[in-house]
Design a protein around this motif. Sequence first.
Motif, PDB file in Angstrom:
ATOM      1  N   SER A   1       0.750  -1.435  -0.050  1.00  0.00           N
ATOM      2  CA  SER A   1       0.000  -0.168   0.037  1.00  0.00           C
ATOM      3  C   SER A   1       0.977   1.427   0.004  1.00  0.00           C
ATOM      4  N   SER A   2       0.383   2.438  -0.334  1.00  0.00           N
ATOM      5  CA  SER A   2       0.909   3.669  -0.308  1.00  0.00           C
ATOM      6  C   SER A   2       1.074   4.176   1.005  1.00  0.00           C
ATOM      7  N   ARG A   3       2.537   4.584   1.260  1.00  0.00           N
ATOM      8  CA  ARG A   3       2.947   5.141   2.536  1.00  0.00           C
ATOM      9  C   ARG A   3       1.823   6.127   3.054  1.00  0.00           C
ATOM     10  N   ILE A   4       1.640   6.147   4.262  1.00  0.00           N
ATOM     11  CA  ILE A   4       0.556   7.234   4.998  1.00  0.00           C
ATOM     12  C   ILE A   4       1.330   7.979   6.052  1.00  0.00           C
ATOM     13  N   CYS A   5       0.532   9.293   6.467  1.00  0.00           N
ATOM     14  CA  CYS A   5       1.194  10.064   7.151  1.00  0.00           C
ATOM     15  C   CYS A   5       0.055  10.300   8.458  1.00  0.00           C
ATOM     16  N   VAL A   6       0.641  10.353   9.428  1.00  0.00           N
ATOM     17  CA  VAL A   6       0.042  10.868  10.805  1.00  0.00           C
ATOM     18  C   VAL A   6       0.751  11.988  11.435  1.00  0.00           C
ATOM     19  N   THR A   7      -0.028  12.905  12.229  1.00  0.00           N
ATOM     20  CA  THR A   7       0.760  13.642  13.128  1.00  0.00           C
ATOM     21  C   THR A   7       1.131  13.211  13.993  1.00  0.00           C
ATOM     22  N   GLU A   8       2.222  14.087  14.644  1.00  0.00           N
ATOM     23  CA  GLU A   8       2.857  13.544  16.114  1.00  0.00           C
ATOM     24  C   GLU A   8       1.770  13.497  17.238  1.00  0.00           C
ATOM     25  N   ILE A   9       0.531  14.664  17.128  1.00  0.00           N
ATOM     26  CA  ILE A   9      -0.388  14.664  18.092  1.00  0.00           C
ATOM     27  C   ILE A   9      -1.322  13.245  17.809  1.00  0.00           C
ATOM     28  N   ASP A  10      -1.775  13.103  16.667  1.00  0.00           N
ATOM     29  CA  ASP A  10      -2.652  12.022  16.407  1.00  0.00           C
ATOM     30  C   ASP A  10      -2.125  10.573  16.829  1.00  0.00           C
ATOM     31  N   ARG A  11      -0.587  10.258  16.637  1.00  0.00           N
ATOM     32  CA  ARG A  11      -0.026   9.190  16.935  1.00  0.00           C
ATOM     33  C   ARG A  11      -0.258   9.067  18.209  1.00  0.00           C
ATOM     34  N   ALA A  12       0.174   9.830  19.266  1.00  0.00           N
ATOM     35  CA  ALA A  12       0.250  10.024  20.536  1.00  0.00           C
ATOM     36  C   ALA A  12      -1.145   9.679  21.124  1.00  0.00           C
ATOM     37  N   ARG A  13      -2.098  10.245  20.459  1.00  0.00           N
ATOM     38  CA  ARG A  13      -3.472  10.141  21.187  1.00  0.00           C
ATOM     39  C   ARG A  13      -4.128   8.762  20.667  1.00  0.00           C
ATOM     40  N   LEU A  14      -3.663   8.207  19.477  1.00  0.00           N
ATOM     41  CA  LEU A  14      -4.230   6.951  19.071  1.00  0.00           C
ATOM     42  C   LEU A  14      -3.404   5.717  19.661  1.00  0.00           C
ATOM     43  N   LEU A  15      -2.449   5.803  20.028  1.00  0.00           N
ATOM     44  CA  LEU A  15      -1.682   4.925  20.827  1.00  0.00           C
ATOM     45  C   LEU A  15      -2.108   4.727  22.231  1.00  0.00           C
ATOM     46  N   ARG A  16      -2.382   5.844  22.676  1.00  0.00           N
ATOM     47  CA  ARG A  16      -3.033   5.944  24.080  1.00  0.00           C
ATOM     48  C   ARG A  16      -4.450   5.217  24.007  1.00  0.00           C
ATOM     49  N   LEU A  17      -5.181   5.506  22.979  1.00  0.00           N
ATOM     50  CA  LEU A  17      -6.568   4.872  22.811  1.00  0.00           C
ATOM     51  C   LEU A  17      -6.339   3.236  22.727  1.00  0.00           C
ATOM     52  N   ILE A  18      -5.364   2.742  21.876  1.00  0.00           N
ATOM     53  CA  ILE A  18      -5.348   1.303  21.596  1.00  0.00           C
ATOM     54  C   ILE A  18      -4.789   0.420  23.073  1.00  0.00           C
ATOM     55  N   GLU A  19      -4.204   1.415  23.973  1.00  0.00           N
ATOM     56  CA  GLU A  19      -3.927   0.828  25.273  1.00  0.00           C
ATOM     57  C   GLU A  19      -5.055   0.527  25.958  1.00  0.00           C
ATOM     58  N   VAL A  20      -6.168   1.009  25.987  1.00  0.00           N
ATOM     59  CA  VAL A  20      -7.305   0.935  26.648  1.00  0.00           C
ATOM     60  C   VAL A  20      -8.620   0.105  25.914  1.00  0.00           C
ATOM     61  N   GLU A  21      -8.537   0.081  24.574  1.00  0.00           N
ATOM     62  CA  GLU A  21      -9.489  -0.477  24.012  1.00  0.00           C
ATOM     63  C   GLU A  21      -9.546  -1.958  23.752  1.00  0.00           C
ATOM     64  N   GLU A  22     -10.395  -2.775  23.826  1.00  0.00           N
ATOM     65  CA  GLU A  22     -10.429  -4.174  23.545  1.00  0.00           C
ATOM     66  C   GLU A  22     -10.931  -4.569  22.076  1.00  0.00           C
ATOM     67  N   GLU A  23     -11.195  -3.722  21.355  1.00  0.00           N
ATOM     68  CA  GLU A  23     -11.722  -4.067  19.924  1.00  0.00           C
ATOM     69  C   GLU A  23     -10.674  -4.776  19.163  1.00  0.00           C
ATOM     70  N   ALA A  24     -11.123  -5.620  18.215  1.00  0.00           N
ATOM     71  CA  ALA A  24     -10.169  -6.519  17.321  1.00  0.00           C
ATOM     72  C   ALA A  24      -9.697  -5.492  16.445  1.00  0.00           C
ATOM     73  N   GLN A  25     -10.356  -4.538  16.011  1.00  0.00           N
ATOM     74  CA  GLN A  25      -9.946  -3.688  15.012  1.00  0.00           C
ATOM     75  C   GLN A  25      -8.747  -2.806  15.402  1.00  0.00           C
ATOM     76  N   GLN A  26      -8.399  -2.749  16.789  1.00  0.00           N
ATOM     77  CA  GLN A  26      -7.146  -2.002  17.348  1.00  0.00           C
ATOM     78  C   GLN A  26      -5.949  -2.652  16.557  1.00  0.00           C
ATOM     79  N   VAL A  27      -5.742  -4.063  16.303  1.00  0.00           N
ATOM     80  CA  VAL A  27      -4.604  -4.818  15.433  1.00  0.00           C
ATOM     81  C   VAL A  27      -4.264  -3.867  14.288  1.00  0.00           C
ATOM     82  N   ASP A  28      -5.508  -3.463  13.308  1.00  0.00           N
ATOM     83  CA  ASP A  28      -5.073  -3.053  12.383  1.00  0.00           C
ATOM     84  C   ASP A  28      -4.770  -1.674  12.285  1.00  0.00           C
TER      85      ASP A  28
END
Length: 303
Positions: free
Chosen positions: A176-203
Amino acid sequence: MAKPYISLRPEITRTHALTLMDWMEDERVTRYLSDASSVSRFIAQAVDRAQLPILTHLFNQGGRFFMAYDRNDIPVGFVRLVKSGTECEIVLVVGDHDNWGRGLGWSAIREGLKLAFLDMRAECVIAKIHPNNTRSVKGFESCGFLPKLRTPTLTHLAMTADRYLQLLREGAMTDSSRICVTEIDRARLLRLIEVEEEAQQVDLKHEIERAIVVEPQHVARDVVTMNSRVVLNLDDTQQEVTLVYPHDADDPSRKLSILSEVGTAILGYQEGDSIDWLVAERTRRICVEKVVYQPEAFGDLEL
């Protein structure tokens, strides 16, 4: 020519089992599969003894079993992951020999690695391959596996979690094409992944790890960031959505959670990009037609 695409799906039906039996009766498929006879016997017993239409629980005894589907949602092979301690063995078969040489095996390996490292939390993935099976050896080596042990009957190749993440971040583990995320979005999303149980977090974890990270003020204006409003074309159906965090999701307002299948798929892509993604158990073609609103472009960095 379309790039190779494979999705791994855990549900195993009786129809799948019969297809697997057909593959295991083909000498070209089983020639280098060390446990071919026991696998064939197990499948036959599962079909004979279990009257249920879904046989997933039988195939997941001692490991995790996935059917591999191509872009047209046709089963073309299987992947089995067997974890022991911190190591996980991967077994891969592309069942129909007419599909050999199309890059489907390489794509299936990458999907298997995503599950082994990001879901099963393996520290090392091992592939045990007959040395005469040069196609498989080359396939695993092209994905970054390194030699670990060689015997007259088996070649052991290995991939560590650290090496996997390095290759993922370098863009070597996806077509796939390379994608971009901002530093702020990355930090927030990683924190979200830590507390979420949904399978979609793997993707989602996979997409974040492979993304190029940029400062918010330097992200291109046509990149899909969090809280962006985007016009999508989903299998030739146009829709406008806003990509939001789970607590802001609202179907009537077309506010799409980042943990939804489509939400995870579009993060970081640009106008004009197209993505093949598994949505509601079938492969969908998602095109990013226009980024109508992006917070960073308007200076709204606190959203």
